[in-house]
Design an enzyme around this catalytic site. Structure first.
Site, PDB file in Angstrom:
ATOM      1  N   GLY A  86       1.960  -0.765  13.400  1.00  0.00           N
ATOM      2  CA  GLY A  86       2.075  -2.176  13.871  1.00  0.00           C
ATOM      3  C   GLY A  86       2.523  -2.361  15.105  1.00  0.00           C
ATOM      4  N   ASN A  99      -4.838  -0.855   3.902  1.00  0.00           N
ATOM      5  CA  ASN A  99      -3.627  -1.187   3.363  1.00  0.00           C
ATOM      6  C   ASN A  99      -3.328  -2.366   3.789  1.00  0.00           C
ATOM      7  OD1 ASN A  99      -1.010  -1.305   2.391  1.00  0.00           O
ATOM      8  ND2 ASN A  99      -0.156   0.201   3.713  1.00  0.00           N
ATOM      9  N   GLU A 155       7.026   2.545   5.374  1.00  0.00           N
ATOM     10  CA  GLU A 155       7.872   1.107   5.150  1.00  0.00           C
ATOM     11  C   GLU A 155       8.522   1.500   3.758  1.00  0.00           C
ATOM     12  OE1 GLU A 155       4.494  -1.389   5.138  1.00  0.00           O
ATOM     13  OE2 GLU A 155       4.666  -1.029   7.369  1.00  0.00           O
ATOM     14  N   HIS A 160       4.767   5.863   2.097  1.00  0.00           N
ATOM     15  CA  HIS A 160       4.732   4.944   3.498  1.00  0.00           C
ATOM     16  C   HIS A 160       5.709   4.945   4.230  1.00  0.00           C
ATOM     17  CE1 HIS A 160       3.612   1.660   5.855  1.00  0.00           C
ATOM     18  NE2 HIS A 160       2.240   2.278   5.798  1.00  0.00           N
ATOM     19  N   SER A 164      -1.795   1.802  14.008  1.00  0.00           N
ATOM     20  CA  SER A 164      -2.400   0.885  14.977  1.00  0.00           C
ATOM     21  C   SER A 164      -4.081   1.428  15.144  1.00  0.00           C
ATOM     22  CB  SER A 164      -1.623   0.808  16.390  1.00  0.00           C
ATOM     23  OG  SER A 164      -0.395   0.270  16.097  1.00  0.00           O
ATOM     24  N   LYS A 203      -0.837  -4.295   2.937  1.00  0.00           N
ATOM     25  CA  LYS A 203       0.654  -4.679   2.839  1.00  0.00           C
ATOM     26  C   LYS A 203       0.765  -5.875   1.925  1.00  0.00           C
ATOM     27  CE  LYS A 203       1.022  -1.671   6.677  1.00  0.00           C
ATOM     28  NZ  LYS A 203       1.612  -1.465   8.139  1.00  0.00           N
ATOM     29  N   GLU A 238       1.017   9.247   9.545  1.00  0.00           N
ATOM     30  CA  GLU A 238       1.341   7.977  10.026  1.00  0.00           C
ATOM     31  C   GLU A 238       2.538   8.039  11.141  1.00  0.00           C
ATOM     32  OE1 GLU A 238      -0.651   4.380   8.158  1.00  0.00           O
ATOM     33  OE2 GLU A 238       0.993   4.941   6.933  1.00  0.00           O
TER      34      GLU A 238
END
Length: 251
Positions: A174, A12, A98, A96, A214, A14, A168
């Protein structure tokens, strides 16, 4: 059954990349990430979907990072499943963290988007996962089950062959913190058993559940040894040649 689930590694990208940067990523993918034993899918920004599909090896899948729940209309800034297919791409990432926590997408909306993407002929990487406060409160399973149930409610059992679940944990995305192989395996195993009850044993044993949060070249091998971790959804490390080692984690 784990041996019958083809290892899956998604990258991904992003909101990163320029044409020059995309060229660099595609270069190392084409040279070193094409493996008949691993399904590799990359997800560039929507602006570079067509460009990536034209340049990356045909055995590598290309995914959009999002799409809406209808085919067209007055939805400024969004993309449709038909547009994604029109430029030769076959996957989309939905749900996701985000999208959930930065852009406020609800479980119901993600279920509806998953339904429409599948009906439109796309395959879906469906993301689930808990925030740090939810884990610390002992609610990891409840959150993951709730998010997955919203997808189950919108699809048919026959759709599961075109879905990959990405677990996730939000606290590991991150941040440099990674769920330990044991923590990740525990969630994957529990989710698989729950799917056997809520959908069917055959879906539970065949659906690929991948880990994201991560993932690096350093930890991928240990994570990949776990029987219910069927691959990875990789963020920052997918922009670097480290991605090669992640793709080869089970080699």
């Amino acid at each position: 059954m784990a041996s019958q689930r083809k290892f899956f590694v998604g990258g991904n990208w992003k909101m990163n990349g320029t044409k020059k940067g995309v060229d660099g990523i595609i270069d190392f993918i084409n040279k070193d990430c094409v493996d008949p034993n691993v399904e590799v899918v990359v997800a560039p920004s929507a602006i570079y979907l067509d460009y990536t599909r034209q340049k990356v090896n045909t055995s590598v899948g290309v995914a959009a990072q999002n799409c809406y729940k209808v085919g067209s209309g007055a939805f400024t800034g969004d993309n449709s499943a038909e547009m994604i297919k029109d430029v030769g791409c076959e996957w989309v990432i939905l749900g996701h963290s985000e999208r959930r926590h930065v852009f406020g997408e609800s479980d119901q909306l993600i279920g509806e988007k998953t339904q429409f993407a599948l009906k439109s002929g796309l395959k879906v990487i469906a993301c689930i996962g808990e925030k740090l406060d939810e884990r610390e409160a002992g609610n990891t399973e409840a959150v993951c089950f709730r998010q997955t149930q919203a997808i189950i409610d919108c699809i048919q059992e026959s759709d599961w062959g075109n879905i990959v679940i990405a677990y996730e944990p939000v606290w590991a995305i991150g941040t440099g913190k990674t769920a330990s192989p044991e923590q990740a395996q525990e969630v994957h195993d529990t989710l698989r058993k729950w799917l056997a009850d809520k959908v069917s044993p055959s879906v539970a044993s065949s659906v690929r559940i991948i880990y994201g949060g991560s993932v690096t070249a350093a930890n991928a091998k240990d994570l990949g040894k776990k029987p219910d971790i069927d691959g990875f959804l990789v963020g920052g490390a997918s922009l670097k040649p480290d991605f090669i080692q992640i793709v080869k984690a089970r080699a």
